[in-house]
Design a protein around this motif. Structure first.
Motif, PDB file in Angstrom:
ATOM      1  N   ASP A  82       0.807  -1.226   0.000  1.00  0.00           N
ATOM      2  CA  ASP A  82       0.000   0.000   0.000  1.00  0.00           C
ATOM      3  C   ASP A  82       0.836   1.269   0.000  1.00  0.00           C
ATOM      4  O   ASP A  82       0.499   2.248  -0.671  1.00  0.00           O
ATOM      5  CB  ASP A  82      -0.927   0.010   1.222  1.00  0.00           C
ATOM      6  CG  ASP A  82      -2.120  -0.924   1.050  1.00  0.00           C
ATOM      7  OD1 ASP A  82      -2.297  -1.450  -0.077  1.00  0.00           O
ATOM      8  OD2 ASP A  82      -2.851  -1.133   2.036  1.00  0.00           O
ATOM      9  N   GLU A  83       1.921   1.275   0.771  1.00  0.00           N
ATOM     10  CA  GLU A  83       2.685   2.516   0.909  1.00  0.00           C
ATOM     11  C   GLU A  83       3.259   2.986  -0.425  1.00  0.00           C
ATOM     12  O   GLU A  83       3.275   4.183  -0.723  1.00  0.00           O
ATOM     13  CB  GLU A  83       3.802   2.335   1.934  1.00  0.00           C
ATOM     14  CG  GLU A  83       3.312   2.344   3.379  1.00  0.00           C
ATOM     15  CD  GLU A  83       2.452   3.565   3.694  1.00  0.00           C
ATOM     16  OE1 GLU A  83       2.862   4.698   3.338  1.00  0.00           O
ATOM     17  OE2 GLU A  83       1.372   3.394   4.283  1.00  0.00           O
ATOM     18  N   GLY A 222       2.413  12.568   3.410  1.00  0.00           N
ATOM     19  CA  GLY A 222       3.280  11.389   3.420  1.00  0.00           C
ATOM     20  C   GLY A 222       4.312  11.463   2.309  1.00  0.00           C
ATOM     21  O   GLY A 222       4.434  12.475   1.602  1.00  0.00           O
TER      22      GLY A 222
END
Length: 514
Positions: A82-83, A222
């Motif tokens: 996911d990241e 992020g």
């Protein structure tokens, strides 16, 4: 029945229901705007201004960007987690804001020459040109908003969530309706109120996506990289899809150009007939294509090629199960449908007949229109965006050649028929190319043949029933129910699948209510 097919049917029902709501609200929006603005210069100014970001939306945002984003996002999520996929999404946002920010600033600075290019006839009316230029400056930033919505939609669809993105257009239509009503009640400038309502609706569309994204653990704060490899791959995939969307727009332009050589009213007849065909296509056909792309992309990323082909064929069977009876219904009920929906005021019986005949010709292509989307999704899932463009290009040439040939003996009906025939050619070209790329995949099975025969039977029954126009349309629910019941009797898998899903939804609601 595969898990992927069950999920596609479920998600298609969600998207189809949301799209139906959007279409109904869109129709009501048009009615409200027409009531307040009519068809005069103010309405022309607003629609010209709104058309600019709307055209870019079709070319870049909801078309090419989403279709290029989903396969890359799914591949990253499958292989790196996911990241990595989330970082690629943030990186794509940075590029989106940078590029569209410059485009929007230029458009606002050069709003007058842009308006002149889009509507040169407005130059004869300085007040109308001034109004339109001002509206362009207000409305154009909507392209940034809707592109962010498309980015969110791609991420959510790739993670299996479809409801929030599908409801976005309904929110926009609701805000425009409210803005128009408030302006009318309080005597405000209606065109400007509509323009600002578009921006308010765009902001609402963006905000609607955020809770669903947070539930998947995504935040806009992020890691990100300007030259993220995923964004680079996405950009390479996007370029051909933009040309593909441009081909579609050229098809519309060519059809209008050819129709301009025919009798007065031909363009309008084609427009109204196309609007009626777009209703089942948008609610059902596009819904299956939209939800099929993430599933196909995940299967392609995982290397599950057998299941990939099985899921694609199942998606096409589901599309045909829904679109074949819609085709029969549109053809059988074309005249009463046009009469009830448009047959009043300046819409003469001759115009109704011309529209109904065009509708029958367009209906012949409805299954092809609907099947193109899942087929194109299959190529995008395989990271091949060039093949659909090539197929679309040859389809466009065929449309021009057939239109020029058929318009002489058949008038505007020939142009509608040319569109249908060229779309079937597009399906054939895509299917042949997919066989060459992925091996044999086409397996329609008995259910498609049964659906075709049942659709023919229901269509003949609707056509032969001797009732008035209003009653004929009222019986649509009866014919649809009859089709589904007969499909159950003949054990059509798609009918059982959709029936089970609806039954589970109703049972769940009944339990929650009690």
């Amino acid at each position: 029945m595969s898990t992927h097919l069950k999920q596609i049917a479920k998600d298609a029902s969600v998207v189809g229901g949301a799209t139906l709501l959007s279409r109904v609200l869109g129709f009501f929006r048009d009615v409200v705007v027409a009531y307040v603005l009519g068809a005069g210069p103010a309405a022309d100014a607003f629609y010209v201004a709104y058309r600019l970001p709307n055209t870019l939306r079709r070319l870049f945002a909801e078309g090419s960007m989403t279709m290029a984003f989903v396969p890359v996002f799914s591949d990253l999520r499958e292989k790196q987690g996911d990241e990595a996929a989330f970082a690629m999404t943030r990186s794509a946002l940075v590029w989106l804001l940078a590029v569209l920010g410059v485009v929007t600033a230029l458009a606002m600075a050069f709003a007058r020459p842009i308006t002149y290019l889009v509507a040169p006839g407005f130059a004869d009316d300085p007040a109308l040109m001034e109004l339109t230029t001002g509206l362009v400056r207000i409305v154009f930033p909507y392209i940034i908003q809707i592109s962010i919505v498309a980015l969110c939609m791609g991420a959510l669809n790739a993670m299996g969530h479809f409801l929030a993105p599908a409801l976005a257009t309904s929110e926009l239509n609701t805000v425009i309706i409210l803005g128009c009503g408030v302006a009318w009640l309080f005597g405000l400038d209606v065109p400007q109120a509509l323009a600002w309502s578009v921006l308010a609706g765009g902001m609402g569309q963006m905000l609607m996506q955020q809770p669903a994204l947070r539930r998947f653990g995504f935040t806009w704060i992020g890691p990100w990289r300007l030259l993220d490899p995923g964004v680079v791959r996405m950009g390479r995939l996007m370029l051909p899809t933009v040309f593909g969307a441009a081909i579609y727009q050229l098809n519309i332009l060519v059809g209008t150009l050819l129709a301009s050589f025919l009798a007065a009213g031909s363009i309008s007849a084609l427009y109204y007939a196309d609007r009626l065909v777009q209703f089942p296509l948008g609610v059902f056909g596009v819904a299956v294509g939209t939800v099929a792309l993430p599933s196909l992309a995940r299967l392609a990323a995982a290397g599950e090629h057998v299941e990939f082909k099985r899921t694609l064929m199942a998606s096409l069977r589901l599309t045909l199960f829904i679109c074949l009876p819609a085709t029969a219904g549109l053809a059988a009920l074309a005249w009463p449908m046009v009469d009830v929906l448009f047959g009043r005021g300046a819409f003469t019986p001759e115009a109704a007949d011309a529209t109904a005949r065009a509708l029958v010709a367009y209906a012949a292509g409805l299954p092809a229109f609907a099947c193109v989307r899942p087929l194109v999704s299959a190529f995008y899932a395989l990271h091949d965006t060039k093949t659909p463009v090539r197929a679309g290009f040859w389809s466009m040439l065929a449309n021009v050649a057939l239109g020029a040939s058929l318009m002489l003996p058949m008038g505007h009906v020939g142009l509608a028929l040319a569109t249908s025939l060229s779309s079937w050619l597009n399906v054939w070209l895509l299917g042949r190319a997919l066989t060459a790329k992925a091996g044999p995949w086409f397996a329609p099975g008995r259910t498609t043949a049964v659906s075709a025969l049942l659709s023919l039977a229901v269509g003949l029954a609707a056509w032969l029933t001797p009732v008035g126009p209003w009653a004929a349309l009222g019986l649509i629910a009866v014919w649809a129910t009859g089709y589904m019941l007969l499909a159950f009797v003949f054990r059509v898998e798609e009918a059982r699948m959709l029936g089970d899903f609806v039954l589970r939804r109703l049972t769940r609601r009944a339990r929650s209510g009690s």
